[in-house]
Motif scaffolding. Sequence first.
Motif, short mmCIF file in Angstrom:
data_model
loop_
_atom_site.label_atom_id
_atom_site.label_comp_id
_atom_site.label_asym_id
_atom_site.label_seq_id
_atom_site.Cartn_x
_atom_site.Cartn_y
_atom_site.Cartn_z
N LYS A 105 0.84 -1.19 0.00
CA LYS A 105 0.00 0.00 0.00
C LYS A 105 0.87 1.24 0.00
CE LYS A 105 -4.18 -1.79 2.21
NZ LYS A 105 -5.16 -1.57 3.30
N GLU A 129 -1.80 6.54 2.45
CA GLU A 129 -3.14 6.11 2.77
C GLU A 129 -3.40 6.05 4.28
OE1 GLU A 129 -3.43 2.39 0.78
OE2 GLU A 129 -3.43 3.25 -1.21
N LYS A 159 -3.85 10.89 8.49
CA LYS A 159 -5.11 11.54 8.87
C LYS A 159 -4.78 12.93 9.41
CE LYS A 159 -7.79 7.95 8.08
NZ LYS A 159 -6.82 7.20 7.28
N ILE A 204 -3.18 14.74 -5.06
CA ILE A 204 -3.53 14.07 -3.81
C ILE A 204 -4.44 14.99 -3.00
CG2 ILE A 204 -2.62 13.27 -1.59
CD1 ILE A 204 -0.19 12.26 -3.11
N ARG A 205 -5.49 14.42 -2.42
CA ARG A 205 -6.45 15.19 -1.65
C ARG A 205 -6.24 14.93 -0.15
NH1 ARG A 205 -12.12 14.52 -3.89
NH2 ARG A 205 -11.38 12.39 -3.90
N ARG A 249 -9.27 12.10 5.99
CA ARG A 249 -9.21 11.42 4.70
C ARG A 249 -8.02 11.91 3.89
NH1 ARG A 249 -13.75 11.84 -0.05
NH2 ARG A 249 -13.03 13.98 -0.16
N THR A 250 -7.26 10.98 3.35
CA THR A 250 -6.19 11.29 2.41
C THR A 250 -6.29 10.28 1.28
OG1 THR A 250 -4.74 12.14 4.15
CG2 THR A 250 -3.71 11.52 2.09
N ASP A 251 -6.39 10.76 0.03
CA ASP A 251 -6.49 9.83 -1.08
C ASP A 251 -6.01 10.48 -2.37
OD1 ASP A 251 -8.52 11.58 -1.73
OD2 ASP A 251 -10.16 10.16 -1.44
N PHE A 252 -6.00 9.70 -3.43
CA PHE A 252 -5.63 10.18 -4.75
C PHE A 252 -6.90 10.71 -5.43
CE2 PHE A 252 -2.57 6.82 -3.75
CZ PHE A 252 -1.39 7.52 -3.90
N GLU A 309 -5.04 5.75 -8.51
CA GLU A 309 -3.76 5.72 -7.82
C GLU A 309 -2.66 5.31 -8.80
OE1 GLU A 309 -3.14 1.34 -5.85
OE2 GLU A 309 -4.08 2.86 -4.61
#
Length: 397
Positions: free
Chosen positions: A299, A303, A306, A360-361, A366-369, A373
Amino acid sequence: MPNFKCKILKEIQLPFQKDGVEFLWLAKGENVNLLFTHVQQESFFLQIKKDNKKQEWLIKGEKHTKPSQIGYLQKALLIFKENFTQDIVCEAVALKHTRLIQKTPLIVNNIKELLDKIQDKKQIYIEIGFGSGRHLLYQAKQNPDILIIGIEIYTPALEQVAKLALSENLNNVLLIETDARLLLSVLESNLVDKIFLHFPVPWDKKPHRRVVGLNFANECARVLKDTGQFELRTDSYMYFSFTLETFLNFSHLKAEIAKNKNLEVSSKYEDRWKRQEKDIYDLAISGFGKSENLNKKQKFAIEILKFNLEELDYIKNNFKNNVFKGENFFLHIEKIYVKDKEIIIKIAFGAFYKPEHIYIRLGEHRTDFVFNEPFKTKENLKAIEKLREILYSYIKQ
């Protein structure tokens, strides 16, 4: 790239939907805003940039998120122009409905699409830099049950060879515009039967720009079956000897060498070299053995991050454009955008010869692409781990 300029930009009410085009949210940057757009199952950014000197707005597609078909972008620009702008200064967005349809099923739009199409293929050949396509089409004719993948960086070459393949009813061909090193790094291990590299640019004075290198050799060895073979054909003795020396780093292999061997098919470059009475060198490498499979369960380190609102404000207020260079990878934190209480960060990263650009947000919990990805290459995993360390250092200030 389609675009237009206008004098007046109206208030943008989101979300907005019309004729299959959706504008969902806006992220604001220092002098550029990004409009998240969705058309026909594809998402991308429209870029809205103000020229304060001319008092004009430039609206265009963001080049690193452009959709697979230019028609989707053209349609989105037209919808935006009609509903949110006035006083058009100039434009280059005429919609051609034919552009909404993929030109040929033999050309794939991206690596992910290619990976989907090659599942369950028992035999695969890859040709890197196929040029006019003579050798690729010859292999396709001689081996109708083998999938021939052609890699090229020039779009006209892809389109021309695709037309030739269709005219000859060759359905065992897939063509893609990409960097061969990136494609090899994401293919399954022990998948490919042959890899052809015929008459690559020799780069005798700039050997670091060559396709062949130790990482390339390692990936060839990994993706080739234990009975597979890598084949180089070149008029450059320096490239020939350099490639042989590179592959000799392996503890076990078989190398076959030939000089001025006549093949049943000859490229236009080879014809030229023969008229000039230049020597042609062949190198065939095999015997790598069976390789371990890629670890798909890894991973990305980002990801697990936070943030609370205070930490997000700190990142936003202390953001810096920075470049970090590690061993075999780099990370460039380029730009930051604000979307409500979230932060959008644009980064370039990965290997020096095959950089990727993503968004990337960062949000509360929340942290994500923003989009898909990236591929889990060794370089990408290291770069995202470095990004995690940097962001973590922000919140620990």
